[in-house]
Design a protein around this motif. Structure first.
Motif, PDB file in Angstrom:
ATOM      1  N   ASP A 195      53.112  35.610  70.194  1.00 35.32           N
ATOM      2  CA  ASP A 195      52.463  35.958  71.458  1.00 35.32           C
ATOM      3  C   ASP A 195      51.298  36.889  71.119  1.00 35.32           C
ATOM      4  O   ASP A 195      51.507  38.053  70.768  1.00 35.32           O
ATOM      5  CB  ASP A 195      53.463  36.649  72.380  1.00 35.32           C
ATOM      6  CG  ASP A 195      52.879  37.058  73.716  1.00 35.32           C
ATOM      7  OD1 ASP A 195      51.643  37.252  73.822  1.00 35.32           O
ATOM      8  OD2 ASP A 195      53.668  37.214  74.656  1.00 35.32           O
TER       9      ASP A 195
ATOM     10  N   THR B 133      49.049  38.360  72.887  1.00 39.55           N
ATOM     11  CA  THR B 133      48.942  39.553  73.724  1.00 39.55           C
ATOM     12  C   THR B 133      49.914  40.626  73.246  1.00 39.55           C
ATOM     13  O   THR B 133      49.574  41.813  73.180  1.00 39.55           O
ATOM     14  CB  THR B 133      49.212  39.199  75.205  1.00 39.55           C
ATOM     15  OG1 THR B 133      48.292  38.182  75.603  1.00 39.55           O
ATOM     16  CG2 THR B 133      49.042  40.405  76.106  1.00 39.55           C
ATOM     17  N   GLN B 134      51.115  40.208  72.875  1.00 39.91           N
ATOM     18  CA  GLN B 134      52.127  41.155  72.387  1.00 39.91           C
ATOM     19  C   GLN B 134      51.748  41.721  71.023  1.00 39.91           C
ATOM     20  O   GLN B 134      51.960  42.903  70.756  1.00 39.91           O
ATOM     21  CB  GLN B 134      53.498  40.477  72.317  1.00 39.91           C
ATOM     22  CG  GLN B 134      54.647  41.444  72.226  1.00 39.91           C
ATOM     23  CD  GLN B 134      54.753  42.315  73.461  1.00 39.91           C
ATOM     24  OE1 GLN B 134      54.708  41.821  74.580  1.00 39.91           O
ATOM     25  NE2 GLN B 134      54.868  43.614  73.267  1.00 39.91           N
ATOM     26  N   VAL B 135      51.170  40.878  70.158  1.00 43.72           N
ATOM     27  CA  VAL B 135      50.723  41.354  68.847  1.00 43.72           C
ATOM     28  C   VAL B 135      49.651  42.422  69.023  1.00 43.72           C
ATOM     29  O   VAL B 135      49.673  43.455  68.345  1.00 43.72           O
ATOM     30  CB  VAL B 135      50.199  40.186  67.975  1.00 43.72           C
ATOM     31  CG1 VAL B 135      49.515  40.689  66.712  1.00 43.72           C
ATOM     32  CG2 VAL B 135      51.336  39.235  67.626  1.00 43.72           C
ATOM     33  N   LYS B 136      48.746  42.219  69.959  1.00 39.05           N
ATOM     34  CA  LYS B 136      47.713  43.227  70.226  1.00 39.05           C
ATOM     35  C   LYS B 136      48.339  44.503  70.760  1.00 39.05           C
ATOM     36  O   LYS B 136      48.000  45.607  70.328  1.00 39.05           O
ATOM     37  CB  LYS B 136      46.673  42.697  71.208  1.00 39.05           C
ATOM     38  CG  LYS B 136      45.533  43.681  71.437  1.00 39.05           C
ATOM     39  CD  LYS B 136      44.465  43.080  72.305  1.00 39.05           C
ATOM     40  CE  LYS B 136      43.243  43.913  72.502  1.00 39.05           C
ATOM     41  NZ  LYS B 136      43.328  45.328  72.447  1.00 39.05           N
ATOM     42  N   ALA B 137      49.283  44.369  71.688  1.00 36.42           N
ATOM     43  CA  ALA B 137      49.940  45.550  72.276  1.00 36.42           C
ATOM     44  C   ALA B 137      50.756  46.305  71.224  1.00 36.42           C
ATOM     45  O   ALA B 137      50.712  47.540  71.171  1.00 36.42           O
ATOM     46  CB  ALA B 137      50.818  45.128  73.446  1.00 36.42           C
ATOM     47  N   ASP B 138      51.493  45.587  70.399  1.00 34.25           N
ATOM     48  CA  ASP B 138      52.388  46.226  69.428  1.00 34.25           C
ATOM     49  C   ASP B 138      51.681  46.716  68.170  1.00 34.25           C
ATOM     50  O   ASP B 138      52.069  47.734  67.595  1.00 34.25           O
ATOM     51  CB  ASP B 138      53.498  45.247  68.999  1.00 34.25           C
ATOM     52  CG  ASP B 138      54.461  44.920  70.116  1.00 34.25           C
ATOM     53  OD1 ASP B 138      54.438  45.609  71.162  1.00 34.25           O
ATOM     54  OD2 ASP B 138      55.230  43.942  69.949  1.00 34.25           O
ATOM     55  N   HIS B 139      50.680  45.985  67.713  1.00 34.52           N
ATOM     56  CA  HIS B 139      50.065  46.271  66.415  1.00 34.52           C
ATOM     57  C   HIS B 139      48.564  46.553  66.488  1.00 34.52           C
ATOM     58  O   HIS B 139      47.963  46.889  65.465  1.00 34.52           O
ATOM     59  CB  HIS B 139      50.292  45.097  65.455  1.00 34.52           C
ATOM     60  CG  HIS B 139      51.727  44.733  65.279  1.00 34.52           C
ATOM     61  ND1 HIS B 139      52.595  45.469  64.513  1.00 34.52           N
ATOM     62  CD2 HIS B 139      52.452  43.705  65.803  1.00 34.52           C
ATOM     63  CE1 HIS B 139      53.799  44.913  64.561  1.00 34.52           C
ATOM     64  NE2 HIS B 139      53.727  43.837  65.334  1.00 34.52           N
TER      65      HIS B 139
ATOM     66  N   PRO C  94      50.739  41.636  60.250  1.00 32.11           N
ATOM     67  CA  PRO C  94      52.080  42.187  60.271  1.00 32.11           C
ATOM     68  C   PRO C  94      53.084  41.196  59.667  1.00 32.11           C
ATOM     69  O   PRO C  94      52.960  39.976  59.868  1.00 32.11           O
ATOM     70  CB  PRO C  94      52.378  42.410  61.754  1.00 32.11           C
ATOM     71  CG  PRO C  94      51.020  42.514  62.397  1.00 32.11           C
ATOM     72  CD  PRO C  94      50.139  41.607  61.589  1.00 32.11           C
TER      73      PRO C  94
ATOM     74  N   GLN D 246      56.100  40.198  60.359  1.00 34.99           N
ATOM     75  CA  GLN D 246      56.781  39.259  61.260  1.00 34.99           C
ATOM     76  C   GLN D 246      55.834  38.158  61.761  1.00 34.99           C
ATOM     77  O   GLN D 246      56.260  37.027  61.973  1.00 34.99           O
ATOM     78  CB  GLN D 246      57.480  39.976  62.436  1.00 34.99           C
ATOM     79  CG  GLN D 246      56.564  40.783  63.306  1.00 34.99           C
ATOM     80  CD  GLN D 246      56.383  42.230  62.850  1.00 34.99           C
ATOM     81  OE1 GLN D 246      56.282  42.521  61.658  1.00 34.99           O
ATOM     82  NE2 GLN D 246      56.318  43.132  63.802  1.00 34.99           N
TER      83      GLN D 246
END
Length: 130
Positions: free
Chosen positions: A43, A45-51, A121, A123
């Protein structure tokens, strides 16, 4: 592993000659890349938010082989060729049935919030190669 994404050619995709405008092939392969990443379980969007990481196109080497026209059903294929620390090399094609219309070698880089290359990352790397 090859990912296949269908694309229908709409009137808006064509030029005055009634063929797909050359720049629209870049849109088609962008959709194919986005769906390839999604199919791998990533995802963005999630990769941007998390990393704080996004994927950006660094280079495209393209060959326009045959034209597509209104209402053609195309297939965009995406294959991973190489995965570096912050670089992703892909091979993409646009086909109509058995005919290859367009090919592109695409280099993506992972960019951090500062706009500089950032390592992929672990993962995300595992998902893209798994």
């Amino acid at each position: 592993m090859t990912h296949v994404h269908p694309v229908r050619v709409y009137y808006e995709d064509t030029d005055l000659a009634g063929i797909v405008y050359y720049a629209n092939y870049l849109k088609f392969i962008e959709r194919g890349r986005s769906e390839w990443v999604r199919a791998r379980g990533v995802d963005q969007t999630q990769v941007k938010a998390d990393h704080g990481i996004v994927f950006a196109v660094r280079r495209v080497v393209a060959d326009y082989l045959r034209p597509a026209v209104f209402d053609d059903l195309l297939e965009v294929t995406t294959e991973l060729r190489e995965l570096g620390g912050s670089r992703i090399e892909l091979w993409q094609t646009v086909r109509r049935g058995e005919d290859t219309l367009f090919t592109a070698a695409v280099t993506l880089v992972c960019l951090g919030d500062n706009g500089r290359a950032a390592r992929l990352p672990p993962q995300v790397r595992a998902a893209l190669t798994g």
